[in-house]
Design a protein around this motif. Structure first.
Motif, PDB file in Angstrom:
ATOM      1  N   PRO A 157      11.119  -6.840  -7.310  1.00 47.57           N
ATOM      2  CA  PRO A 157      11.586  -5.971  -6.181  1.00 47.57           C
ATOM      3  C   PRO A 157      10.657  -4.927  -6.098  1.00 47.57           C
ATOM      4  CG  PRO A 157      12.993  -5.612  -8.111  1.00 47.57           C
ATOM      5  CD  PRO A 157      12.022  -6.911  -8.393  1.00 47.57           C
ATOM      6  N   PRO A 158      10.670  -4.283  -4.844  1.00 47.41           N
ATOM      7  CA  PRO A 158       9.728  -3.013  -4.552  1.00 47.41           C
ATOM      8  C   PRO A 158       9.759  -1.944  -5.628  1.00 47.41           C
ATOM      9  CG  PRO A 158      11.061  -3.744  -2.524  1.00 47.41           C
ATOM     10  CD  PRO A 158      11.522  -4.590  -3.711  1.00 47.41           C
ATOM     11  N   GLY A 159      10.884  -1.474  -5.959  1.00 49.03           N
ATOM     12  CA  GLY A 159      10.960  -0.502  -7.136  1.00 49.03           C
ATOM     13  C   GLY A 159      10.028  -0.857  -8.401  1.00 49.03           C
ATOM     14  N   ALA A 160      10.194  -1.941  -8.784  1.00 48.72           N
ATOM     15  CA  ALA A 160       9.476  -2.568  -9.966  1.00 48.72           C
ATOM     16  C   ALA A 160       8.089  -2.514  -9.777  1.00 48.72           C
ATOM     17  CB  ALA A 160      10.025  -3.750 -10.445  1.00 48.72           C
ATOM     18  N   TYR A 161       7.923  -2.999  -8.510  1.00 47.64           N
ATOM     19  CA  TYR A 161       6.267  -3.123  -8.082  1.00 47.64           C
ATOM     20  C   TYR A 161       5.811  -1.696  -8.205  1.00 47.64           C
ATOM     21  CZ  TYR A 161       2.225  -3.678  -5.388  1.00 47.64           C
ATOM     22  OH  TYR A 161       0.985  -3.635  -4.731  1.00 47.64           O
ATOM     23  N   ARG A 162       6.510  -0.574  -7.620  1.00 46.76           N
ATOM     24  CA  ARG A 162       5.829   0.800  -7.645  1.00 46.76           C
ATOM     25  C   ARG A 162       5.652   1.237  -9.290  1.00 46.76           C
ATOM     26  NH1 ARG A 162       8.819   4.781  -3.787  1.00 46.76           N
ATOM     27  NH2 ARG A 162       7.082   4.411  -2.377  1.00 46.76           N
TER      28      ARG A 162
ATOM     29  N   ARG B  62       0.721  -1.280   0.041  1.00 47.79           N
ATOM     30  CA  ARG B  62       0.019  -0.004  -0.072  1.00 47.79           C
ATOM     31  C   ARG B  62       0.997   1.165   0.049  1.00 47.79           C
ATOM     32  NH1 ARG B  62      -3.284  -3.155   3.680  1.00 47.79           N
ATOM     33  NH2 ARG B  62      -2.287  -2.084   5.473  1.00 47.79           N
ATOM     34  N   LEU B  63       1.981   1.382   0.864  1.00 47.77           N
ATOM     35  CA  LEU B  63       2.527   2.440   0.812  1.00 47.77           C
ATOM     36  C   LEU B  63       3.519   2.408  -0.464  1.00 47.77           C
ATOM     37  CD1 LEU B  63       4.431   2.021   4.354  1.00 47.77           C
ATOM     38  CD2 LEU B  63       2.568   3.643   3.716  1.00 47.77           C
ATOM     39  N   LEU B  64       3.834   1.633  -1.236  1.00 49.58           N
ATOM     40  CA  LEU B  64       4.606   1.727  -2.518  1.00 49.58           C
ATOM     41  C   LEU B  64       3.555   2.298  -3.481  1.00 49.58           C
ATOM     42  CD1 LEU B  64       6.581  -1.536  -2.435  1.00 49.58           C
ATOM     43  CD2 LEU B  64       7.618   0.700  -2.452  1.00 49.58           C
ATOM     44  N   ARG B  65       2.372   1.737  -3.435  1.00 53.96           N
ATOM     45  CA  ARG B  65       1.354   2.295  -4.532  1.00 53.96           C
ATOM     46  C   ARG B  65       0.894   3.874  -4.151  1.00 53.96           C
ATOM     47  NH1 ARG B  65      -1.403  -2.751  -3.410  1.00 53.96           N
ATOM     48  NH2 ARG B  65      -2.648  -1.658  -2.087  1.00 53.96           N
ATOM     49  N   GLY B  66       0.841   4.109  -2.847  1.00 49.40           N
ATOM     50  CA  GLY B  66       0.335   5.411  -2.515  1.00 49.40           C
ATOM     51  C   GLY B  66       1.161   6.588  -2.079  1.00 49.40           C
ATOM     52  N   THR B  67       2.273   6.158  -1.909  1.00 48.86           N
ATOM     53  CA  THR B  67       3.398   7.356  -1.447  1.00 48.86           C
ATOM     54  C   THR B  67       4.666   7.464  -2.234  1.00 48.86           C
ATOM     55  OG1 THR B  67       4.602   6.069   0.208  1.00 48.86           O
ATOM     56  CG2 THR B  67       2.424   6.669   0.991  1.00 48.86           C
ATOM     57  N   ASP B  68       5.204   8.300  -1.866  1.00 52.48           N
ATOM     58  CA  ASP B  68       6.605   8.553  -2.471  1.00 52.48           C
ATOM     59  C   ASP B  68       7.713   8.181  -1.534  1.00 52.48           C
ATOM     60  OD1 ASP B  68       5.575   9.267  -5.153  1.00 52.48           O
ATOM     61  OD2 ASP B  68       5.091  11.167  -4.464  1.00 52.48           O
ATOM     62  N   LEU B  69       7.434   7.506  -0.354  1.00 55.05           N
ATOM     63  CA  LEU B  69       8.568   7.154   0.422  1.00 55.05           C
ATOM     64  C   LEU B  69       9.639   6.185  -0.365  1.00 55.05           C
ATOM     65  CD1 LEU B  69       6.421   6.263   3.606  1.00 55.05           C
ATOM     66  CD2 LEU B  69       7.896   8.161   3.405  1.00 55.05           C
ATOM     67  N   THR B  70      10.844   6.510   0.201  1.00 55.36           N
ATOM     68  CA  THR B  70      12.036   5.591  -0.494  1.00 55.36           C
ATOM     69  C   THR B  70      11.550   4.256  -0.050  1.00 55.36           C
ATOM     70  OG1 THR B  70      13.364   5.842   1.531  1.00 55.36           O
ATOM     71  CG2 THR B  70      13.768   7.543  -0.116  1.00 55.36           C
ATOM     72  N   VAL B  71      12.345   3.234  -0.680  1.00 57.62           N
ATOM     73  CA  VAL B  71      12.178   1.907  -0.571  1.00 57.62           C
ATOM     74  C   VAL B  71      12.854   1.576   1.152  1.00 57.62           C
ATOM     75  CG1 VAL B  71      12.979  -0.639  -0.803  1.00 57.62           C
ATOM     76  CG2 VAL B  71      12.348   0.903  -2.675  1.00 57.62           C
ATOM     77  N   GLU B  72      13.681   2.160   1.547  1.00 61.27           N
ATOM     78  CA  GLU B  72      14.158   2.206   2.780  1.00 61.27           C
ATOM     79  C   GLU B  72      13.442   2.621   3.821  1.00 61.27           C
ATOM     80  OE1 GLU B  72      15.726   3.464   0.309  1.00 61.27           O
ATOM     81  OE2 GLU B  72      17.217   2.071   0.034  1.00 61.27           O
ATOM     82  N   ARG B  73      12.621   3.702   3.441  1.00 51.70           N
ATOM     83  CA  ARG B  73      11.418   4.117   4.696  1.00 51.70           C
ATOM     84  C   ARG B  73      10.338   3.246   4.584  1.00 51.70           C
ATOM     85  NH1 ARG B  73      10.357  10.583   4.656  1.00 51.70           N
ATOM     86  NH2 ARG B  73       9.506   9.819   6.268  1.00 51.70           N
ATOM     87  N   VAL B  74       9.735   2.596   3.569  1.00 55.33           N
ATOM     88  CA  VAL B  74       8.951   1.839   3.384  1.00 55.33           C
ATOM     89  C   VAL B  74       9.076   0.427   4.304  1.00 55.33           C
ATOM     90  CG1 VAL B  74       7.708   0.273   1.908  1.00 55.33           C
ATOM     91  CG2 VAL B  74       8.105   2.413   1.323  1.00 55.33           C
ATOM     92  N   ALA B  75      10.290  -0.009   4.079  1.00 55.34           N
ATOM     93  CA  ALA B  75      10.683  -1.007   4.958  1.00 55.34           C
ATOM     94  C   ALA B  75      10.526  -0.800   6.346  1.00 55.34           C
ATOM     95  CB  ALA B  75      12.043  -1.548   4.406  1.00 55.34           C
TER      96      ALA B  75
END
Length: 294
Positions: free
Chosen positions: A284-289, A249-262
């Motif tokens: 990976p998270p970046g590709a998912y976003r 959800r955070l990857l889809r809805g925010t611009d937080l870095t992968v490190e902050r999402v983790a």
């Protein structure tokens, strides 16, 4: 590699990637002897199978079950599994669906847990088998793929995904109600519900089995037993799934870095998070976003 409609195999085989849980992938198969699938690391998504003829053999970890007409067998993600036409059977005809299960479904399936993540809902005379098959078929017809010997469709994005999940939810409810289960049966426990609420309210909190057990006034061993009995999965499996959903959800809805999402999702390190996320979502998270924002 992202799993999308264009690179899904027509028939799953050993080594084929499982669909990620943010898709709903549905199909109807009629397979003969020799058909088998083995995923040593398990699937990224839940797998629902409803047998309409013949027999299949499904294994999850060290447990296994033989499925016949009218049986609903469900495999949770993350544990080695294999399935095949059962030895001695001439065919295995079945509906199947890969998806991310709604959290409300696990209490319905819990009375039929054979092991952590393997659920076998048996056929029963009272079960509306035809209505269950119709619910699966609706997932195909809604996507315009009702014909062909082994049709496969992908529901990706809103509202297609929600419509497919609603149809699958109907199939699950029909199966468990026909077999005699109820969502709030004797295995229901308010202390387990409270622990689930704590996890859902803040998946990124530093929850442990001990902290969750203390929050509901149980010993860790008693809490783990009750939680697994009611939900069909261990507390730590439930927590990891909740954290992965929160991260997605955070990857889809925010611009937080992968490190902050983790960090916000409760994972100890970005490297650990990326590895677990890739195992579950197939990328990976970046590709998912990037894929969600195309």
């Amino acid at each position: 590699m992202p799993v999308r409609a264009e690179n899904l195999p027509v028939t799953a085989a050993a080594g084929d990637p499982s669909p990620p849980p943010d898709l709903v992938v549905t199909g109807r198969y009629d397979q003969g002897p020799g058909y088998r699938v083995h995923r040593p690391r398990g699937s990224a998504s839940w797998l629902f199978t409803f047998t309409t003829g013949g027999h299949g053999l499904l294994r999850q970890g060290g447990a296994r079950t033989r499925a016949g007409a009218g049986d609903l067998v469900v495999l949770a993600p993350g544990t080695a599994h294999r399935y095949a036409v059962a030895p001695g059977a001439e065919r295995w005809r079945f509906w199947w669906a890969h998806c991310g299960a709604r959290p409300s479904w696990t209490p319905w399936l819990a009375p039929y847990a054979l092991a952590d993540g393997l659920y076998a809902v048996p056929s029963a005379p009272a079960a509306p088998h035809e209505r269950i098959a119709v619910a699966f078929a609706r997932m195909l017809t809604d996507r315009g793929a009702a014909r062909g010997p082994d049709p496969v469709v992908v529901a990706d994005g809103f509202p297609a995904r929600e419509l497919a999940l609603c149809a699958l939810e109907e199939a699950v409810l029909l199966a468990v109600s026909g077999a005699g289960a109820t969502p709030c049966g004797p295995r229901d426990d308010p202390r387990v519900r409270r622990a689930e609420e704590l996890i859902a309210a803040d998946p990124g909190a530093p929850h442990t089995v001990r902290s969750l057990a203390e929050s509901v006034a149980l010993s860790p061993s008693r809490f783990t037993h009750l939680f697994t009995l009611r939900t069909g999965r261990s507390p730590m499996r439930a927590l990891r799934e909740a954290r992965l959903r929160h991260a997605a959800r955070l990857l889809r809805g925010t611009d937080l870095t992968v490190e902050r999402v983790a960090a916000a999702s409760g994972f100890p390190s970005p490297h650990h998070f990326s590895r677990i996320f890739r195992e579950r979502y197939g990328m990976p998270p970046g590709a998912y976003r990037a894929g969600e924002r195309r």
